[in-house]
Design an enzyme around this catalytic site. Structure first.
Site, PDB file in Angstrom:
ATOM      1  N   ASN A   1     -14.680  -1.373   2.068  1.00  0.00           N
ATOM      2  CA  ASN A   1     -14.401  -0.911   3.567  1.00  0.00           C
ATOM      3  C   ASN A   1     -14.255   0.491   3.927  1.00  0.00           C
ATOM      4  O   ASN A   1     -13.903   0.935   5.195  1.00  0.00           O
ATOM      5  CB  ASN A   1     -12.882  -1.502   3.735  1.00  0.00           C
ATOM      6  N   THR A   2     -14.434   1.367   2.790  1.00  0.00           N
ATOM      7  CA  THR A   2     -14.779   2.958   3.182  1.00  0.00           C
ATOM      8  C   THR A   2     -16.021   3.141   3.055  1.00  0.00           C
ATOM      9  O   THR A   2     -16.705   3.252   1.919  1.00  0.00           O
ATOM     10  CB  THR A   2     -13.975   3.456   2.111  1.00  0.00           C
TER      11      THR A   2
ATOM     12  N   ASN B   1     -12.562  -5.462  -7.830  1.00  0.00           N
ATOM     13  CA  ASN B   1     -12.105  -5.483  -6.587  1.00  0.00           C
ATOM     14  C   ASN B   1     -12.886  -6.932  -5.802  1.00  0.00           C
ATOM     15  O   ASN B   1     -13.279  -7.663  -6.529  1.00  0.00           O
ATOM     16  CB  ASN B   1     -12.858  -4.269  -5.864  1.00  0.00           C
TER      17      ASN B   1
ATOM     18  N   LYS C   1       1.014  -1.321   0.086  1.00  0.00           N
ATOM     19  CA  LYS C   1       0.216   0.115   0.000  1.00  0.00           C
ATOM     20  C   LYS C   1       1.020   1.376  -0.122  1.00  0.00           C
ATOM     21  O   LYS C   1       0.385   2.356  -0.481  1.00  0.00           O
ATOM     22  CB  LYS C   1      -0.966   0.125   1.301  1.00  0.00           C
TER      23      LYS C   1
ATOM     24  N   PHE D   1      -8.303   0.941   4.174  1.00  0.00           N
ATOM     25  CA  PHE D   1      -7.423   1.982   3.448  1.00  0.00           C
ATOM     26  C   PHE D   1      -6.280   2.383   4.424  1.00  0.00           C
ATOM     27  O   PHE D   1      -5.960   3.533   4.627  1.00  0.00           O
ATOM     28  CB  PHE D   1      -7.850   3.223   2.736  1.00  0.00           C
TER      29      PHE D   1
ATOM     30  N   SER E   1     -13.909  -0.125  -3.218  1.00  0.00           N
ATOM     31  CA  SER E   1     -13.390  -0.840  -1.989  1.00  0.00           C
ATOM     32  C   SER E   1     -14.790  -1.167  -1.195  1.00  0.00           C
ATOM     33  O   SER E   1     -15.246   0.025  -0.875  1.00  0.00           O
ATOM     34  CB  SER E   1     -12.332  -0.300  -1.057  1.00  0.00           C
TER      35      SER E   1
ATOM     36  N   LYS F   1     -11.221   1.196 -11.097  1.00  0.00           N
ATOM     37  CA  LYS F   1     -11.266  -0.094 -10.410  1.00  0.00           C
ATOM     38  C   LYS F   1     -12.859  -0.312  -9.899  1.00  0.00           C
ATOM     39  O   LYS F   1     -13.169   0.210  -9.195  1.00  0.00           O
ATOM     40  CB  LYS F   1     -10.388  -0.399  -9.449  1.00  0.00           C
TER      41      LYS F   1
ATOM     42  N   ASN G   1     -10.838  -9.173   4.167  1.00  0.00           N
ATOM     43  CA  ASN G   1     -10.168  -7.945   4.489  1.00  0.00           C
ATOM     44  C   ASN G   1     -11.120  -6.984   4.826  1.00  0.00           C
ATOM     45  O   ASN G   1     -12.086  -6.608   4.010  1.00  0.00           O
ATOM     46  CB  ASN G   1      -8.663  -7.699   3.979  1.00  0.00           C
TER      47      ASN G   1
ATOM     48  N   GLY H   1     -10.062 -14.090  -3.649  1.00  0.00           N
ATOM     49  CA  GLY H   1      -9.340 -15.270  -3.777  1.00  0.00           C
ATOM     50  C   GLY H   1     -10.228 -16.124  -4.654  1.00  0.00           C
ATOM     51  O   GLY H   1     -11.034 -15.634  -5.335  1.00  0.00           O
TER      52      GLY H   1
END
Ligand SMILES: Cc1cc2nc3c(=O)[nH]c(=O)nc-3n(C[C@H](O)[C@H](O)[C@H](O)COP(=O)(O)O)c2cc1C
Length: 338
Positions: free
Chosen positions: A188-189, A251, A71, A120, A186, A222, A116, A271
């Site tokens: 996660n934000t 993503n 990162k 960020f 993402s 992305k 995960n 994965g």
């Protein structure tokens, strides 16, 4: 048959908590990046170059390291020595931020998957730009590898001010990038994925394009694998209209149906369970548009890599597969690249 990494190194790394193993590996690769004999040893994994030009950038080979592994861009010489054709650093945000509370990376070896919710965690655009400048001045910048920089929105910045946040990172980092990837996917934000909505995405892309007149960096978007078919079509239409250079598909996913409910965790799944979905996205984009696609999602062996190329991808990125299979994965894939 298991390779050397799977037999000897992975058991040691997997005896540690996932983020500790990650930090340990990155620290080793960071140190190796400044020691020539270590770089020479790492380059024993390299295959012969297989150059490919995509969106005007000449890649020494079409296999890259996915965003999120390095990162902060601390180990570029080591990744290049190991034979990656390109490295995507980031996600970088305008402001440095610690990310979500730990634990926040979880392994699922039976599924060859990870979940995960890092959120960020990164040193921020200014610190990372200084690091990249120092690397360039030290002459250790890897000439045999391209560097993409993935940027996203700082958590504290409201969604309505997202454009300014991306612009800030863009201005600081563009000089070091062979391409810039805008991460609007993402999970996660909070709210970030709303930037894939046509009006918001057009506005962001217009602002970046205005700022990119002189630097003229290829701009990539992305996307998430959780878009509906209609939403995907809308995103492609906006990317076409905004003359985006490429789309990174995809993503991580919020579809956790492959994970036993008792072991499930909040976050993005990557994965093997993501493989089919992300390949279907590559195929859909290829069928509808001439925009080059970088495939990301569930590449774990030569066969899954070939599948992405056959679906229409120009370039590939690996992440979770590398955690499970190690440097041999890159060599296996390179053997199938014509
Ligand atoms: C631990 C972890 C952290 C990640 N961080 C980022 C990130 O910061 N930015 C981003 O665009 N993608 C991030 N990703 C997504 C990967 O770049 C990749 O798109 C996704 O994992 C699918 O590929 P894979 O199945 O090969 O892992 C992350 C993935 C993982 C597993």
């Amino acid at each position: 048959m298991k390779n050397g990494y799977e037999r000897f190194i992975r058991p040691v790394l997997f005896s540690l908590d996932a983020e500790t193993a990650h930090n340990f590996t990155i620290a080793l690769l960071r140190s190796a990046s400044y020691v020539d004999p270590a770089l020479r040893a790492l380059s024993s994994f390299q295959s012969a170059p297989k150059p490919k030009t995509v969106f005007g950038v000449n890649f020494p080979n079409p296999i890259g390291l996915g965003a999120g592994l390095d990162k902060n861009g601390v180990a570029l010489p080591a990744w290049a020595a190991m034979g990656f054709g390109f490295i995507e650093i980031g996600t970088v945000t305008a402001k440095a931020q610690p990310g979500n509370p730990k634990p926040r990376i979880f392994r699922f070896p039976d599924q060859q998957a990870l979940i995960n919710r890092l959120g960020f965690n990164n040193d921020g655009a200014e610190a990372i730009a200084s690091r990249l400048r120092r690397l360039r001045e030290s002459r250790r910048w890897p000439g045999n590898c391209r560097v993409g920089i993935n940027i996203g929105k700082s958590r504290v910045t409201p969604l309505t001010e997202a454009t300014e946040d991306y612009l800030c990172s863009f201005r600081l980092l563009r000089d070091f990038a062979d391409y810039i990837a805008l991460n609007v996917s993402s999970p996660n934000t909070p709210g970030l994925r709303e930037l894939q909505e046509p009006t918001a995405l057009s506005q962001l892309l217009r602002a970046i394009r205005d700022e990119n007149q002189i630097s003229a960096r290829p701009i990539l978007v992305k996307i998430a694998p959780d878009l509906s078919a209609t939403e995907l079509e809308e995103v492609i239409a906006v990317c076409e209209k905004s003359e985006v250079a490429g789309i990174i598909a995809t993503n991580t996913t919020l579809d956790h149906s492959s994970i036993p409910p008792a072991r499930d965790q909040a976050g993005g799944l990557s994965g093997v369970p993501l493989r089919e979905k992300s390949t279907a996205f590559v195929r859909s984009i290829f069928a509808r548009s001439k925009i080059p696609v970088i495939a990301s999602g569930g590449i774990s062996d030569a066969k899954s890599a070939r599948e992405k190329f056959e679906a229409g991808a120009q370039l590939l990125q690996i992440y979770t597969g590398y955690i499970y299979r190690g440097p041999r994965l890159l060599r296996d894939i390179m053997e199938t690249v014509s």
